[in-house]
Design a protein around this motif. Structure first.
Motif, PDB file in Angstrom:
ATOM      1  N   PHE A 119      30.599  52.969  39.239  1.00 11.57           N
ATOM      2  CA  PHE A 119      31.607  52.933  40.307  1.00 11.57           C
ATOM      3  C   PHE A 119      32.594  54.094  40.210  1.00 11.57           C
ATOM      4  N   TYR A 120      32.254  55.102  39.410  1.00 10.33           N
ATOM      5  CA  TYR A 120      33.149  56.256  39.277  1.00 10.33           C
ATOM      6  C   TYR A 120      33.339  56.928  40.639  1.00 10.33           C
ATOM      7  N   ASP A 121      34.609  57.083  41.041  1.00  9.11           N
ATOM      8  CA  ASP A 121      34.993  57.705  42.309  1.00  9.11           C
ATOM      9  C   ASP A 121      34.676  56.850  43.544  1.00  9.11           C
ATOM     10  N   HIS A 122      34.262  55.631  43.345  1.00  8.32           N
ATOM     11  CA  HIS A 122      34.074  54.714  44.482  1.00  8.32           C
ATOM     12  C   HIS A 122      35.448  54.171  44.885  1.00  8.32           C
ATOM     13  N   PRO A 123      35.672  53.874  46.177  1.00  5.60           N
ATOM     14  CA  PRO A 123      36.973  53.320  46.603  1.00  5.60           C
ATOM     15  C   PRO A 123      37.373  52.038  45.866  1.00  5.60           C
ATOM     16  N   LEU A 124      36.401  51.305  45.343  1.00  5.43           N
ATOM     17  CA  LEU A 124      36.695  50.068  44.624  1.00  5.43           C
ATOM     18  C   LEU A 124      36.772  50.265  43.107  1.00  5.43           C
ATOM     19  N   GLU A 125      36.788  51.501  42.654  1.00  2.00           N
ATOM     20  CA  GLU A 125      36.762  51.734  41.210  1.00  2.00           C
ATOM     21  C   GLU A 125      37.952  51.108  40.495  1.00  2.00           C
ATOM     22  N   ALA A 126      39.155  51.283  41.027  1.00  2.00           N
ATOM     23  CA  ALA A 126      40.339  50.718  40.367  1.00  2.00           C
ATOM     24  C   ALA A 126      40.245  49.198  40.287  1.00  2.00           C
ATOM     25  N   TRP A 127      39.742  48.586  41.358  1.00  2.00           N
ATOM     26  CA  TRP A 127      39.579  47.123  41.344  1.00  2.00           C
ATOM     27  C   TRP A 127      38.570  46.697  40.295  1.00  2.00           C
ATOM     28  N   ILE A 128      37.421  47.377  40.240  1.00  2.00           N
ATOM     29  CA  ILE A 128      36.377  46.985  39.295  1.00  2.00           C
ATOM     30  C   ILE A 128      36.853  47.173  37.863  1.00  2.00           C
ATOM     31  N   ILE A 129      37.648  48.212  37.605  1.00  2.00           N
ATOM     32  CA  ILE A 129      38.185  48.430  36.255  1.00  2.00           C
ATOM     33  C   ILE A 129      39.044  47.244  35.832  1.00  2.00           C
ATOM     34  N   CYS A 130      39.960  46.833  36.693  1.00  2.00           N
ATOM     35  CA  CYS A 130      40.871  45.736  36.341  1.00  2.00           C
ATOM     36  C   CYS A 130      40.154  44.395  36.303  1.00  2.00           C
ATOM     37  N   ALA A 131      39.267  44.163  37.271  1.00  2.00           N
ATOM     38  CA  ALA A 131      38.557  42.880  37.318  1.00  2.00           C
ATOM     39  C   ALA A 131      37.633  42.715  36.120  1.00  2.00           C
ATOM     40  N   ALA A 132      36.980  43.808  35.715  1.00  2.00           N
ATOM     41  CA  ALA A 132      35.997  43.721  34.634  1.00  2.00           C
ATOM     42  C   ALA A 132      36.629  43.757  33.252  1.00  2.00           C
ATOM     43  N   GLU A 140      42.793  36.827  42.055  1.00  2.00           N
ATOM     44  CA  GLU A 140      43.808  37.649  41.389  1.00  2.00           C
ATOM     45  C   GLU A 140      43.464  39.125  41.509  1.00  2.00           C
ATOM     46  N   GLY A 141      42.175  39.451  41.344  1.00  2.00           N
ATOM     47  CA  GLY A 141      41.758  40.843  41.470  1.00  2.00           C
ATOM     48  C   GLY A 141      41.943  41.369  42.874  1.00  2.00           C
ATOM     49  N   TYR A 142      41.590  40.550  43.869  1.00  2.00           N
ATOM     50  CA  TYR A 142      41.754  40.975  45.252  1.00  2.00           C
ATOM     51  C   TYR A 142      43.227  41.138  45.623  1.00  2.00           C
ATOM     52  N   GLY A 143      44.091  40.343  45.034  1.00  2.00           N
ATOM     53  CA  GLY A 143      45.514  40.406  45.367  1.00  2.00           C
ATOM     54  C   GLY A 143      46.296  41.430  44.572  1.00  2.00           C
ATOM     55  N   LEU A 144      45.649  42.094  43.622  1.00  2.00           N
ATOM     56  CA  LEU A 144      46.352  43.040  42.751  1.00  2.00           C
ATOM     57  C   LEU A 144      46.803  44.274  43.537  1.00  2.00           C
ATOM     58  N   GLU A 145      48.058  44.644  43.352  1.00  2.00           N
ATOM     59  CA  GLU A 145      48.615  45.837  44.002  1.00  2.00           C
ATOM     60  C   GLU A 145      48.962  46.882  42.949  1.00  2.00           C
ATOM     61  N   TRP A 146      49.031  48.129  43.381  1.00  2.00           N
ATOM     62  CA  TRP A 146      49.354  49.201  42.442  1.00  2.00           C
ATOM     63  C   TRP A 146      50.729  49.000  41.820  1.00  2.00           C
ATOM     64  N   LEU A 156      49.241  45.188  33.253  1.00  2.00           N
ATOM     65  CA  LEU A 156      49.270  44.774  34.654  1.00  2.00           C
ATOM     66  C   LEU A 156      49.858  43.370  34.723  1.00  2.00           C
ATOM     67  N   HIS A 157      50.516  43.082  35.848  1.00  2.00           N
ATOM     68  CA  HIS A 157      51.186  41.796  36.041  1.00  2.00           C
ATOM     69  C   HIS A 157      50.430  41.006  37.106  1.00  2.00           C
ATOM     70  N   VAL A 158      50.004  39.802  36.757  1.00  2.00           N
ATOM     71  CA  VAL A 158      49.342  38.920  37.723  1.00  2.00           C
ATOM     72  C   VAL A 158      50.430  38.121  38.432  1.00  2.00           C
ATOM     73  N   GLU A 159      50.643  38.420  39.695  1.00  2.00           N
ATOM     74  CA  GLU A 159      51.741  37.822  40.459  1.00  2.00           C
ATOM     75  C   GLU A 159      51.284  36.983  41.643  1.00  2.00           C
ATOM     76  N   ARG A 160      50.020  37.167  42.071  1.00  2.00           N
ATOM     77  CA  ARG A 160      49.560  36.495  43.296  1.00  2.00           C
ATOM     78  C   ARG A 160      48.036  36.522  43.340  1.00  2.00           C
ATOM     79  N   ARG A 203      47.249  47.661  47.952  1.00  2.00           N
ATOM     80  CA  ARG A 203      46.302  46.881  47.159  1.00  2.00           C
ATOM     81  C   ARG A 203      45.235  47.778  46.540  1.00  2.00           C
ATOM     82  N   LEU A 204      44.685  47.323  45.422  1.00  2.00           N
ATOM     83  CA  LEU A 204      43.616  48.074  44.784  1.00  2.00           C
ATOM     84  C   LEU A 204      42.354  48.085  45.649  1.00  2.00           C
ATOM     85  N   ILE A 205      42.155  47.057  46.474  1.00  2.00           N
ATOM     86  CA  ILE A 205      40.982  47.044  47.354  1.00  2.00           C
ATOM     87  C   ILE A 205      41.281  47.742  48.677  1.00  2.00           C
ATOM     88  N   GLY A 206      42.485  48.330  48.791  1.00  2.00           N
ATOM     89  CA  GLY A 206      42.845  49.055  49.999  1.00  2.00           C
ATOM     90  C   GLY A 206      42.943  48.147  51.204  1.00  2.00           C
TER      91      GLY A 206
END
Length: 289
Positions: A119-132, A140-146, A156-160, A203-206
């Motif tokens: 997933f290097y350079d994929h738009p979802l890379e930041a999400w996959i890094i944190c989720a995995a 929680e992963g879908y709701g994660l914001e920068w 990272l802080h899980v808030e929502r 959001r990390l998923i944009g």
């Protein structure tokens, strides 16, 4: 009081004030399809263990039966709590259909490494890094914001959470109080997230919705021959592999946001055959000493 009267006048208004939308949707569906047709016109005090057992035996699947019983039980227990019902049949031995054993597919360490690289350079890379790498629940992963990521401190802080309910997004609070947590990021994640962090945040998923993010994740894995598991199983993979690597189960439980360490042990502690053989050797050594 008739069960449908209690539902309409007391229980459903209580649900709308206190339960998540996704939970309410499940309750309403089970009520409409299963509970109301059988028990809606009955006085609550006339509902017996025998009637419930017969009702449960007619379900096509164990999953539907268990969900329907959970809703009926919640209704009756709320009526008891509000002193509208005297006899508590929910504490008795209700004959529930056997639950189907679910063994989630997980990624090995090697497969996790390949997934992150794929997933290097994929738009979802930041999400996959944190989720995995942090054992996040899917919502929680879908709701994660920068803004939830502190790269200076490496946490990272899980808030929502972000759910998709009845065709629209629903931002929800963490599942439990322990689910609101601060998690350390691995060093590789900190380095890469610094490179990926956008100036505008968000959001990390944009702009993607949860179903859109899930589809993009699955299609990218298929297109590039990456080992795929559903997003929720990224959490299973992290926990199982972290425990297998020797992490303390109490620490892993805290990372996952579990309220009870027994949950962690039940679903994530899966010793492989090597670990089991090591245990046998320890027992044998004690035996012959």
């Amino acid at each position: 009081m008739l069960l449908r009267e209690f539902w309409n006048d007391r229980f459903w208004p209580y649900c709308t004030r206190n339960l998540r939308e996704s939970t309410r949707v499940g309750y309403e569906s089970a009520w409409r399809l299963h509970v109301m047709p059988c028990f809606g016109g009955m006085d609550m005090g006339a509902i017996s263990v025998e009637l419930v057992d017969k009702w449960l035996a007619d379900f096509d699947t164990a999953g539907a039966a268990r969900k329907a019983w959970a809703v009926l039980r919640a209704i009756l227990r709320r009526a008891i709590r509000w002193n509208l019902l005297d006899v508590d049949i929910t504490r008795r031995d209700i004959q529930l259909p056997a639950k189907t054993h679910y063994e989630p597919t997980i990624l090995s360490i090697r497969q996790q490494r390949a997934l992150l690289q794929g997933f290097y350079d994929h738009p979802l890379e930041a999400w996959i890094i944190c989720a995995a790498s942090c054992g996040l629940r899917t919502e929680e992963g879908y709701g994660l914001e920068w803004s939830d990521i502190d790269l200076r401190s490496g946490v990272l802080h899980v808030e929502r959470g972000l759910q998709w309910v009845s065709g629209h997004e629903a931002v929800v609070p963490p599942k439990t109080e322990l689910s609101r947590r601060t998690l350390p990021l691995p060093r590789f994640a900190i380095r890469r997230l610094r490179e990926l962090r956008p100036r505008e945040g968000g959001r990390l998923i944009g702009p993607l919705t949860p179903p859109q993010a899930a589809r993009q994740y699955a299609s990218w894995c298929k297109r590039h021959n990456l080992s795929y598991v559903p997003a929720r199983n990224l959490r299973h993979s992290w926990a199982t592999n972290t425990l297998a690597a020797g992490a303390d189960i109490a620490i892993v439980s805290k990372m996952l946001g579990h309220s009870d360490i027994k949950t962690t042990a039940k679903y994530y502690l899966k010793p492989d055959i090597t670990a089991l053989r090591d245990a046998q050797r320890l027992w044998e050594r004690a035996l012959v000493a």
